[in-house]
Motif scaffolding. Structure first.
Motif, PDB file in Angstrom:
ATOM      1  N   ASP A   1       1.178  11.861   8.867  1.00  0.00           N
ATOM      2  CA  ASP A   1       0.129  12.799   9.288  1.00  0.00           C
ATOM      3  C   ASP A   1      -0.040  13.901   8.247  1.00  0.00           C
ATOM      4  N   LYS A   2       1.079  14.401   7.734  1.00  0.00           N
ATOM      5  CA  LYS A   2       1.048  15.491   6.754  1.00  0.00           C
ATOM      6  C   LYS A   2       0.895  14.987   5.325  1.00  0.00           C
ATOM      7  N   ASP A   3       1.343  13.767   5.087  1.00  0.00           N
ATOM      8  CA  ASP A   3       1.296  13.197   3.735  1.00  0.00           C
ATOM      9  C   ASP A   3       0.798  11.761   3.814  1.00  0.00           C
ATOM     10  N   PRO A   4      -0.525  11.572   3.923  1.00  0.00           N
ATOM     11  CA  PRO A   4      -1.072  10.215   4.069  1.00  0.00           C
ATOM     12  C   PRO A   4      -0.726   9.291   2.913  1.00  0.00           C
ATOM     13  N   ASN A   5      -0.381   9.858   1.763  1.00  0.00           N
ATOM     14  CA  ASN A   5      -0.040   9.048   0.600  1.00  0.00           C
ATOM     15  C   ASN A   5       1.461   8.816   0.468  1.00  0.00           C
ATOM     16  N   GLY A   6       2.216   9.230   1.489  1.00  0.00           N
ATOM     17  CA  GLY A   6       3.657   9.041   1.454  1.00  0.00           C
ATOM     18  C   GLY A   6       4.048   7.581   1.618  1.00  0.00           C
ATOM     19  N   THR A   7       5.343   7.330   1.519  1.00  0.00           N
ATOM     20  CA  THR A   7       5.862   5.963   1.652  1.00  0.00           C
ATOM     21  C   THR A   7       5.535   5.390   3.014  1.00  0.00           C
ATOM     22  N   LYS A   8       4.996   4.204   3.017  1.00  0.00           N
ATOM     23  CA  LYS A   8       4.735   3.501   4.274  1.00  0.00           C
ATOM     24  C   LYS A   8       5.936   2.599   4.556  1.00  0.00           C
ATOM     25  N   PRO A   9       6.528   2.707   5.755  1.00  0.00           N
ATOM     26  CA  PRO A   9       7.804   2.031   6.010  1.00  0.00           C
ATOM     27  C   PRO A   9       7.697   0.552   6.334  1.00  0.00           C
ATOM     28  N   PHE A  10       6.480   0.022   6.410  1.00  0.00           N
ATOM     29  CA  PHE A  10       6.318  -1.404   6.702  1.00  0.00           C
ATOM     30  C   PHE A  10       5.509  -2.053   5.583  1.00  0.00           C
ATOM     31  N   LEU A  11       5.962  -3.214   5.124  1.00  0.00           N
ATOM     32  CA  LEU A  11       5.292  -3.918   4.046  1.00  0.00           C
ATOM     33  C   LEU A  11       5.682  -5.390   4.081  1.00  0.00           C
ATOM     34  N   VAL A  12       4.981  -6.175   3.288  1.00  0.00           N
ATOM     35  CA  VAL A  12       5.316  -7.586   3.102  1.00  0.00           C
ATOM     36  C   VAL A  12       5.718  -7.764   1.647  1.00  0.00           C
ATOM     37  N   ARG A  13       6.853  -8.427   1.411  1.00  0.00           N
ATOM     38  CA  ARG A  13       7.345  -8.659   0.058  1.00  0.00           C
ATOM     39  C   ARG A  13       8.305  -9.849   0.084  1.00  0.00           C
ATOM     40  N   PRO A  14       8.696 -10.361  -1.088  1.00  0.00           N
ATOM     41  CA  PRO A  14       9.710 -11.416  -1.115  1.00  0.00           C
ATOM     42  C   PRO A  14      11.053 -10.881  -0.631  1.00  0.00           C
ATOM     43  N   SER A  15      11.754 -11.687   0.127  1.00  0.00           N
ATOM     44  CA  SER A  15      13.079 -11.301   0.603  1.00  0.00           C
ATOM     45  C   SER A  15      14.020 -11.065  -0.569  1.00  0.00           C
ATOM     46  N   LYS A  16      14.863 -10.028  -0.439  1.00  0.00           N
ATOM     47  CA  LYS A  16      15.860  -9.757  -1.464  1.00  0.00           C
ATOM     48  C   LYS A  16      16.915 -10.856  -1.524  1.00  0.00           C
ATOM     49  N   LEU A  17      17.059 -11.604  -0.427  1.00  0.00           N
ATOM     50  CA  LEU A  17      18.129 -12.591  -0.360  1.00  0.00           C
ATOM     51  C   LEU A  17      17.690 -13.994  -0.767  1.00  0.00           C
TER      52      LEU A  17
END
Length: 226
Positions: free
Chosen positions: A37-53
């Protein structure tokens, strides 16, 4: 099966499984993250990416900033299958069913019943503005006069098993069945909790960002005939 959001209702009417995670995007979901709300450009905690494992595409909850990933649509009478793992260390997360009012609790948690995924406690119920009745409730929730669904009331209902979870880094399968006002939870095939007379029987589905990194390989909703 990968479907578009536009096909979702048609599949529900046919009682066909619906992949809520399409394997490539967050289509069909939105985030509710108070810090943004205060920082719309902040880190978004949900994403899609290749698994680290293993490198396969996964939906990731980074854990911070805290918040929720919520389906655009509401559901009633369904079986939800969630395949997840804590990729590095034991941690905390949850699947919230019958989600409705945003930020009902502590300005963060939406009104819902949480099906706990926290390491060692998978299958606990947490009552967040909604309630549910389980067997042996005093033993598993505490004295009745302490029960409640807000604030510091006794909102946690302990699960029925120990040892149902896989070690960190290995996949877990949580199955949540919502049938009218009953909710049942299985973890890796073990029935770990169930309750009746839930104060809600439908709503959105939410995933948490609650301090720990979690990978989701599969999130599938199978409508049940009513």
């Amino acid at each position: 099966m990968i479907v578009t959001v536009l096909a979702l209702l048609a599949l529900q009417s046919q009682n066909q499984p619906v992949e809520l995670f399409d394997g490539k995007s967050l289509a069909g979901w939105h985030m509710d993250v108070p810090a943004l709300d205060k920082d719309p450009n902040g880190t978004k905690p949900f994403l899609v990416r290749p698994s680290k494992l293993d490198g396969r595409p996964v939906l990731v909850s980074l854990g911070d900033p805290r918040g929720h990933l919520i389906t655009e649509k509401s559901f009633k009478n369904y079986r939800l299958t969630v395949v997840y793992r804590f990729s590095a260390t034991p941690g905390n997360c949850g699947v919230l069913v019958h989600t409705s009012t945003p930020r009902r609790l502590y300005g963060m948690f939406p009104q819902s019943i949480e099906c706990q995924m926290q390491s060692g406690d998978a299958g606990d119920f947490w009552c967040i503005g909604e309630d549910i009745t389980v067997p042996n409730e005093v033993e598993r929730r505490g004295p009745k006069e302490t029960w409640g669904v807000d604030g510091n009331k006794a909102r946690r209902i302990l699960n029925l098993t120990d040892g149902s979870e896989s070690p960190v880094g290995e996949w877990n399968t949580m199955v949540i069945e919502c049938w009218h006002r009953r909710i049942m939870i299985w973890v890796n095939g073990d029935l770990v909790n169930y309750g009746d007379d839930c104060t809600a029987d439908h709503g959105q589905i939410s995933l948490q960002a609650e301090g720990s990194e979690v990978e989701f390989r599969k999130i599938e909703m199978e409508p049940l005939s009513s």
